[in-house]
Scaffold this motif. Sequence first.
Motif, PDB file in Angstrom:
ATOM      1  N   GLU A   1       0.845  -1.197   0.000  1.00  0.00           N
ATOM      2  CA  GLU A   1       0.000   0.000   0.000  1.00  0.00           C
ATOM      3  C   GLU A   1       0.879   1.245   0.000  1.00  0.00           C
ATOM      4  O   GLU A   1       1.695   1.449   0.906  1.00  0.00           O
ATOM      5  N   ARG A   2       0.724   2.081  -1.028  1.00  0.00           N
ATOM      6  CA  ARG A   2       1.444   3.350  -1.072  1.00  0.00           C
ATOM      7  C   ARG A   2       0.807   4.314  -0.069  1.00  0.00           C
ATOM      8  O   ARG A   2      -0.385   4.602  -0.149  1.00  0.00           O
ATOM      9  N   TRP A   3       1.612   4.770   0.873  1.00  0.00           N
ATOM     10  CA  TRP A   3       1.111   5.682   1.883  1.00  0.00           C
ATOM     11  C   TRP A   3       2.151   6.764   2.143  1.00  0.00           C
ATOM     12  O   TRP A   3       3.314   6.633   1.760  1.00  0.00           O
ATOM     13  N   HIS A   4       1.725   7.818   2.820  1.00  0.00           N
ATOM     14  CA  HIS A   4       2.622   8.948   3.023  1.00  0.00           C
ATOM     15  C   HIS A   4       2.122   9.786   4.191  1.00  0.00           C
ATOM     16  O   HIS A   4       0.917   9.910   4.409  1.00  0.00           O
ATOM     17  N   ALA A   5       3.044  10.348   4.959  1.00  0.00           N
ATOM     18  CA  ALA A   5       2.679  11.197   6.095  1.00  0.00           C
ATOM     19  C   ALA A   5       3.502  12.486   6.053  1.00  0.00           C
ATOM     20  O   ALA A   5       4.700  12.459   6.336  1.00  0.00           O
TER      21      ALA A   5
ATOM     22  N   MET B   1      -6.284   8.858   7.285  1.00  0.00           N
ATOM     23  CA  MET B   1      -6.453   8.374   8.644  1.00  0.00           C
ATOM     24  C   MET B   1      -5.585   9.228   9.569  1.00  0.00           C
ATOM     25  O   MET B   1      -4.623   9.862   9.132  1.00  0.00           O
ATOM     26  N   THR B   2      -5.953   9.258  10.831  1.00  0.00           N
ATOM     27  CA  THR B   2      -5.213  10.055  11.817  1.00  0.00           C
ATOM     28  C   THR B   2      -4.626   9.126  12.870  1.00  0.00           C
ATOM     29  O   THR B   2      -5.329   8.275  13.420  1.00  0.00           O
ATOM     30  N   ARG B   3      -3.337   9.291  13.122  1.00  0.00           N
ATOM     31  CA  ARG B   3      -2.682   8.581  14.213  1.00  0.00           C
ATOM     32  C   ARG B   3      -2.230   9.603  15.250  1.00  0.00           C
ATOM     33  O   ARG B   3      -1.578  10.585  14.902  1.00  0.00           O
ATOM     34  N   THR B   4      -2.579   9.364  16.503  1.00  0.00           N
ATOM     35  CA  THR B   4      -2.217  10.297  17.565  1.00  0.00           C
ATOM     36  C   THR B   4      -1.027   9.761  18.332  1.00  0.00           C
ATOM     37  O   THR B   4      -1.062   8.662  18.878  1.00  0.00           O
ATOM     38  N   GLY B   5       0.045  10.549  18.345  1.00  0.00           N
ATOM     39  CA  GLY B   5       1.267  10.149  19.024  1.00  0.00           C
ATOM     40  C   GLY B   5       1.692  11.176  20.047  1.00  0.00           C
ATOM     41  O   GLY B   5       0.932  12.090  20.400  1.00  0.00           O
ATOM     42  N   ALA B   6       2.912  11.048  20.520  1.00  0.00           N
ATOM     43  CA  ALA B   6       3.433  11.948  21.539  1.00  0.00           C
ATOM     44  C   ALA B   6       3.554  13.378  21.034  1.00  0.00           C
ATOM     45  O   ALA B   6       3.558  14.328  21.826  1.00  0.00           O
ATOM     46  N   ASP B   7       3.643  13.566  19.706  1.00  0.00           N
ATOM     47  CA  ASP B   7       3.751  14.900  19.118  1.00  0.00           C
ATOM     48  C   ASP B   7       2.402  15.474  18.719  1.00  0.00           C
ATOM     49  O   ASP B   7       2.336  16.601  18.218  1.00  0.00           O
ATOM     50  N   GLY B   8       1.329  14.704  18.889  1.00  0.00           N
ATOM     51  CA  GLY B   8       0.007  15.158  18.481  1.00  0.00           C
ATOM     52  C   GLY B   8      -0.554  14.278  17.378  1.00  0.00           C
ATOM     53  O   GLY B   8      -0.040  13.194  17.093  1.00  0.00           O
ATOM     54  N   ALA B   9      -1.598  14.760  16.743  1.00  0.00           N
ATOM     55  CA  ALA B   9      -2.286  13.995  15.699  1.00  0.00           C
ATOM     56  C   ALA B   9      -1.607  14.224  14.356  1.00  0.00           C
ATOM     57  O   ALA B   9      -1.483  15.356  13.894  1.00  0.00           O
ATOM     58  N   ILE B  10      -1.160  13.142  13.729  1.00  0.00           N
ATOM     59  CA  ILE B  10      -0.520  13.222  12.427  1.00  0.00           C
ATOM     60  C   ILE B  10      -1.413  12.544  11.396  1.00  0.00           C
ATOM     61  O   ILE B  10      -1.993  11.483  11.659  1.00  0.00           O
ATOM     62  N   THR B  11      -1.548  13.175  10.248  1.00  0.00           N
ATOM     63  CA  THR B  11      -2.391  12.647   9.182  1.00  0.00           C
ATOM     64  C   THR B  11      -1.576  11.733   8.280  1.00  0.00           C
ATOM     65  O   THR B  11      -0.489  12.097   7.832  1.00  0.00           O
ATOM     66  N   VAL B  12      -2.110  10.544   8.032  1.00  0.00           N
ATOM     67  CA  VAL B  12      -1.483   9.579   7.137  1.00  0.00           C
ATOM     68  C   VAL B  12      -2.400   9.411   5.930  1.00  0.00           C
ATOM     69  O   VAL B  12      -3.600   9.159   6.083  1.00  0.00           O
TER      70      VAL B  12
END
Length: 548
Positions: free
Chosen positions: A132-136, A154-165
């Motif tokens: 799957e070609r993906w990019h953030a 999709m959104t992944r929430t990490g220690a730096d905040g919400a990052i869009t993938v």
Amino acid sequence: MPQGDWGDLKIGRLLLRETFKESESVGTQRTLDLEGQESSPPLTRTELVWRHDNLTALESGTVMPLTFTDKPERNTYVNVDSVSADYTEWRTDVVTSDWKLGLTRLGSDAEVDLQSRLTGVARVNDFSLTGERWHAPPIGHYGYQTGTTNATVMTRTGADGAITVYRGIPAGVSPRWGCAPTSYLNGRVRLTSSGTELCGIDQSLAATGWALTNGLVNVTPGASGTLDVQAYTDGSWRSKLWNVSASGSASSITSWDGATLLRNDPEHVILRLTRGLNPGRATLDLTLRRGSRTVEGYLQTTTSSTLAVYRSSSETNTSFAASGYITATDDDADGSRFAVGSARTFTAHTNGGIQKAATTSLDFWIGAVASQPTLNSNPTFETDTSGWTATNATLTRSNAQAKHGSWSGLLTATAGSAPRAQSTPNIPVTTGQSYRASGWLYAPTTLAAGAAVNINWYDSGGAYLSTSANSSTPASGTWVAYDAAFTAPASAAFAAVLFTMNGTPGAGVLLYGDDIRLRTATPSGDAATDLRNQYIGALPETIYCVRR
């Protein structure tokens, strides 16, 4: 402020004293020249040496943000053309670094888009996977576009905040996006040594004390295993120790002789670790990408052996080796499940991991099917039974049985049907969204009508609507996992999770419950199969500035 009342000048990851003068010129290209001095005092000598070494490690040809405290209108993207720094030390007195930067000004975010050129093809693999070609892009980017076909989000929430993938990037497309220079480093990958972030690759790097992180995954040397791979879930870092071995399970690598940076960009970092095998050597390349839920590894040896990557302590697992991955069978105490795999065929390791005999190389990835935040309180009953209400039963805290920790909730049936313990207060939910009810149940004796971990749905006024049930007849005398996802029905505004005995078992019948959770379901993109496909389809990224 880095020194006295001076402002901050930041180029890429490197913080410097803002210079009084900035020289610009135009012609065949727009150039920008800066010069200044770092000194100790007021910096410590260690801080001064770090700035000097990271200045000389700046790499030419890569896009970098340049930002100022006192001249923010000059914020821009640049390429580094030249760097020079004179290091002077007056022993026991003053240390200085007089530096000069020759830069090409590429433009501000009002002038240029950032273009991510995703090069290469999907990894060659033994499972007929297209990947799957993906990019953030960075946190805070805007105007992301992939031509006439939009990627899914999709959104992944990490220690730096919400990052869009962005998922499903069309083949042959190089995404373009805007980003203020001040936001470019948000959500970046970084390599720290003794707590200090490094710039560039020409660095003296210790084989211990390093950490590789992107806010979602954090990798450090393991205290007892080879690697400590941590996943950021439910607002905290969750740790699992992994062994890496160049000789099967007989002896894992517990320390490294050397560490080298092969790539060190905000979107992609590669760290190489080296270990002497006497004779020969082993090298382990660890790769982390911005927005990724997995760390990628490539283990090589000079002579053929059994190479392995596996959990340092055994964890019950399910093998999908025929599809390229292994995953934990059940949620751990943090509500997550490890996942590990390879692009090439392998043999499953009993601890949970992969191994391959008679080879000089092993590629792998390690990640987690990350738990979503737990919506109900007190899922494990470790302290008390608060947050739960019993119906047709009593609920007490017991250490006679426990799946996680030392305690569980003991449900003792009284008169009436469906003795149960339900979370309280009710939890706000969104109609049409998927929610996951999970937990462990232990029945000392056979329950003829079975047991269940269910969700009760309520409308905005608190009136009961319906129940979504996950029911089975658990084997007596053993912990049984319950895990199911349900869609919130029309008119649902609230929900509660409950564990229950079905039917009318009679007074005095017992049921233990532990780790009873209501969560938003694992999003599409974070399941083990998705992580595998993202590893197969992960493409090297090079960023360019393109005039709008």
